[in-house]
Design an enzyme around this catalytic site. Structure first.
Site, mmCIF file in Angstrom:
data_model
loop_
_atom_site.group_PDB
_atom_site.id
_atom_site.type_symbol
_atom_site.label_atom_id
_atom_site.label_comp_id
_atom_site.label_asym_id
_atom_site.label_seq_id
_atom_site.Cartn_x
_atom_site.Cartn_y
_atom_site.Cartn_z
ATOM 1 N N THR A 14 0.827 -1.217 0.000
ATOM 2 C CA THR A 14 0.000 0.000 0.000
ATOM 3 C C THR A 14 0.856 1.260 0.000
ATOM 4 O O THR A 14 0.656 2.169 -0.803
ATOM 5 C CB THR A 14 -0.903 0.027 1.247
ATOM 6 N N LYS A 107 8.921 0.252 12.044
ATOM 7 C CA LYS A 107 9.094 0.456 13.490
ATOM 8 C C LYS A 107 9.727 -0.744 14.178
ATOM 9 O O LYS A 107 10.500 -0.599 15.111
ATOM 10 C CB LYS A 107 7.763 0.798 14.159
ATOM 11 N N GLU A 131 10.735 8.809 9.606
ATOM 12 C CA GLU A 131 9.565 9.599 10.021
ATOM 13 C C GLU A 131 8.291 8.766 10.075
ATOM 14 O O GLU A 131 7.427 8.967 10.943
ATOM 15 C CB GLU A 131 9.367 10.779 9.053
ATOM 16 N N LYS A 207 6.476 1.904 18.769
ATOM 17 C CA LYS A 207 6.611 3.323 18.433
ATOM 18 C C LYS A 207 7.168 4.100 19.625
ATOM 19 O O LYS A 207 8.031 4.971 19.478
ATOM 20 C CB LYS A 207 5.251 3.874 18.016
ATOM 21 N N GLY A 304 -2.417 4.391 7.392
ATOM 22 C CA GLY A 304 -3.013 4.550 6.065
ATOM 23 C C GLY A 304 -1.923 4.805 5.043
ATOM 24 O O GLY A 304 -0.899 5.417 5.354
#
Lengths: 434, 434
Positions: A14, A107, A131, A207, A304
């Site tokens: 994605t 991550k 990021e 995270k 997303g």
């Protein structure tokens, strides 16, 4: 304008496909923003024939990420394969070994090997950007690494998992029980078939591990994080919290304390009037408390394809501008060892819900156990009895003043053993936001 | 570690002195974060003898900012003098002319001469940084210039003036009238003796002018901003807004529309449940709507010596790391001319408060004027009469569906001329947040 920056992307899922489309369709805009053209020249993906909505005919295909990272004629390697080990780890190492800058959204890779990779990058005179690895589209990595660089951080905390926040929001708004809410979230694609990584708090912990290192200039220590997921949160707790002026969120918190740095992920009660409490659905939020600023809060999409692509693009365009920065803000050799503060030493307020049997002296006994553990109570609410099964017991809610995790656990153990409870006591930690 | 970065600071007011103290007291930490030592070597200030809480005996004093910028042996010039012209403008030009990077907190300088200075910086191969010039401690400049660089922005908006937000918060919470609230804010130091720059909306407009350029890649155009301050906001409006589920904030908004880019600063009704509506007191907030992210929101301190110093430090440490970036994200020659969208073309909902005289047909006449201008109404509320002076008139609140500024102004003109109103109509624009 400088010569083009040639990009290799490993993984066209994605995010990777979204990135490839954006680079193709915003050629001119990105060239202006990067100060040079960005060209996608090499990719890997399992399925070469799949339509990804972008013409990849002029792009070189590699069989695997390591081959691409090792041999492609590129200026930047983008790792979107995923996973802490295997192809992701090996390809990132291969690219860094060639002195190429790396952009990754991974991550797990960074939570497990971040410092090692930062060291390798430094030895090779290059940079690893990430990021997209925490809080999706919120530019929290850049903010902490660069924007708050003059500050001393005392706490970083936030809503880092969209699935959990979506579920807690629906449980609150619609009064749906956890299991029904989970089934619905799975049906709608907001939760995985195996939801453990999200609802168990592990995703948020990965995270948090990265934010902790950036906040406190220390090494990453994923294994030291205290983790409690949301599976035990009930609509009764959510309602009781609302009555008391709180909302329940899964918070991830890293905090400097006298004994070290606390890292914890757990359902948390926060004041209902706070900006953080308004963060609903799949949205993420991160707050940072510092010496110079007091507090800042960032709210935005946590996941997303396009939000993650936005974060990856910010790194790609930084790399194109020649930005070179230690991954965690300091040269990796300067990162302090992580000094863990034990969860039992955690200080804060607590919400406690007890299902108290209808017996003379039960409440006096509970109050005594609290007093024995030096827990003072801010409020005591006897709630209406909430179900047929509870006819012989009354729900009692206690809100404590600041106390310690150890004291609360000891007091609740003692209360349980005293035999006045119909079911296991429930406890939710309260986070002070100011 | 690289050779030290030698700093010259022009202006040792609150921010400059705070910066000097921080650099002295965090020597080691900043050296690690910058990758090289940061040394303050030159300063200017009106009063050399004043105690600023930091030892400046080893520092070279210059008589004026231009002399410092022109002659000091420095690697970075920090302009904290203030003002759009004079010493600030001249010293920044002098430093850039030498090829020195410049850090400034000066919103007026940039709102008036930003593009010119960016061009000069580019010609000389250097950079002008201005994180502190908008929204104080919130790293919004870096976020827009770098963090959101892959995005197409459709709107940027926020609470950019702490004085106004402080006053509106107190008016709402305590029901104090504007004039009393202003006197109190002045007494407490939250408002200047001459408060026009803040409460008139001009301060917010200066900051907005910079955000507009970053958001839309266009030249700065301060003069095109539609500005309406908060002096006409009444507690009646605030209460009526609350009844309807809104709060009133002074928002600064820049938005891409079909006819160009709208820039406006005015009191605005926003949904009371939104995260932005929770931003109270002197706190600032900025939200950005983009194609990839949907929305992100940043909340934090908008002013104060240490918050501003935090932003300046972030720029100083970027400069020390060798970060080089066009001031407004694109090479200044690539910035598009600003294309103004007229305020009369603004589309949105409106809150209208009318003091309607007690006459047969008055309301029918008002409704007709709205219909003539194709304004459809979402709600109509007749409020209780609020004062002795209003005995012959009733306050009527209208909330419109989306319409245009031109239609509302025309309708209100007509209603006024019809003679059914006891006083001038009040109007507050409603901002849709999703």
């Amino acid at each position: 304008m400088d010569r083009p920056m040639r990009l290799g992307i490993a993984g066209l899922g994605t995010v990777g496909a979204s990135l490839a489309r954006l680079i193709a369709s915003n050629k001119d805009a990105y060239a202006l923003r990067a100060g040079r053209p960005i060209e996608l020249v090499a990719v890997t993906a399992r399925d070469r024939s799949k339509d990804r909505g972008v013409d990849l005919s002029g792009v070189q295909w590699f069989d695997d990420p390591v081959a691409l990272a090792s041999h492609a004629e590129i200026d930047l390697f983008v790792e979107l394969v995923g996973g802490a080990e295997g192809a992701a780890f090996d390809s990132v190492k291969a690219a860094l070994n060639r002195g190429l800058p790396v952009v990754t959204a991974n991550k797990a890779l960074l939570a497990h090997h971040g410092v090692q990779l930062a060291k390798l990058a430094q030895r090779k005179g290059t940079t690893i950007f990430f990021e997209a690895a925490a809080a999706g589209g919120i530019p929290i990595i850049k903010t902490m690494r660069e924007g708050l660089r003059g500050n001393k951080v005392s706490r970083v905390y936030g809503i880092l998992n969209g699935t959990c926040n979506y579920m807690l929001t629906r449980m609150e708004r619609e009064g749906i029980a956890f299991d029904d809410c989970l089934k619905d979230a799975q049906r709608l694609g907001y939760a995985e078939a195996d939801p453990t990584f999200d609802i168990g708090g592990f995703d948020a912990a990965h995270k948090l591990a990265l934010l902790t290192s950036l906040a406190f200039g220390c090494e990453i220590d994923l294994d030291s994080i205290f983790i409690e997921g949301i599976a035990a949160v009930t609509t009764e707790d959510i309602e009781a919290a609302a009555d008391l002026g709180y909302r329940i969120k899964l918070l991830a918190v890293a905090q400097r304390t006298e004994s070290g740095i606390e890292q914890r992920v757990h359902p948390t009660m926060i004041p209902a009037y706070s900006a953080l409490a308004q963060v609903d659905g799949v949205t993420n939020a991160v707050a940072v408390d510092t010496d110079l600023l007091g507090s800042i809060l960032l709210v935005g999409p946590g996941a997303g394809g396009s939000a993650t692509a936005s974060a990856v693009l910010s790194d790609v365009l930084d790399a194109a501008r020649g930005v070179s920065m230690p991954a965690f803000g300091l040269e990796p050799a300067s990162l302090a060892p992580y000094k863990r503060a034990r969860m039992r030493a955690h200080e804060g307020g607590y919400y406690i819900r007890l299902s108290v049997l209808d017996r003379v002296g039960a409440f006096a006994s509970i109050a005594r156990r609290m007093a024995e553990n030096e827990i003072s109570l801010e409020s005591i609410v006897q709630r209406k009895r909430d179900g047929a099964g509870e006819r012989d017991a009354a729900p009692v809610i206690l809100i404590t003043h600041e106390t310690t995790e150890a004291a609360v656990r000891k007091a609740l153990d003692a209360v349980s053993k005293d035999g006045h409870l119909k079911s296991e006591p429930r406890m939710v930690r309260i986070e002070a936001l100011d």
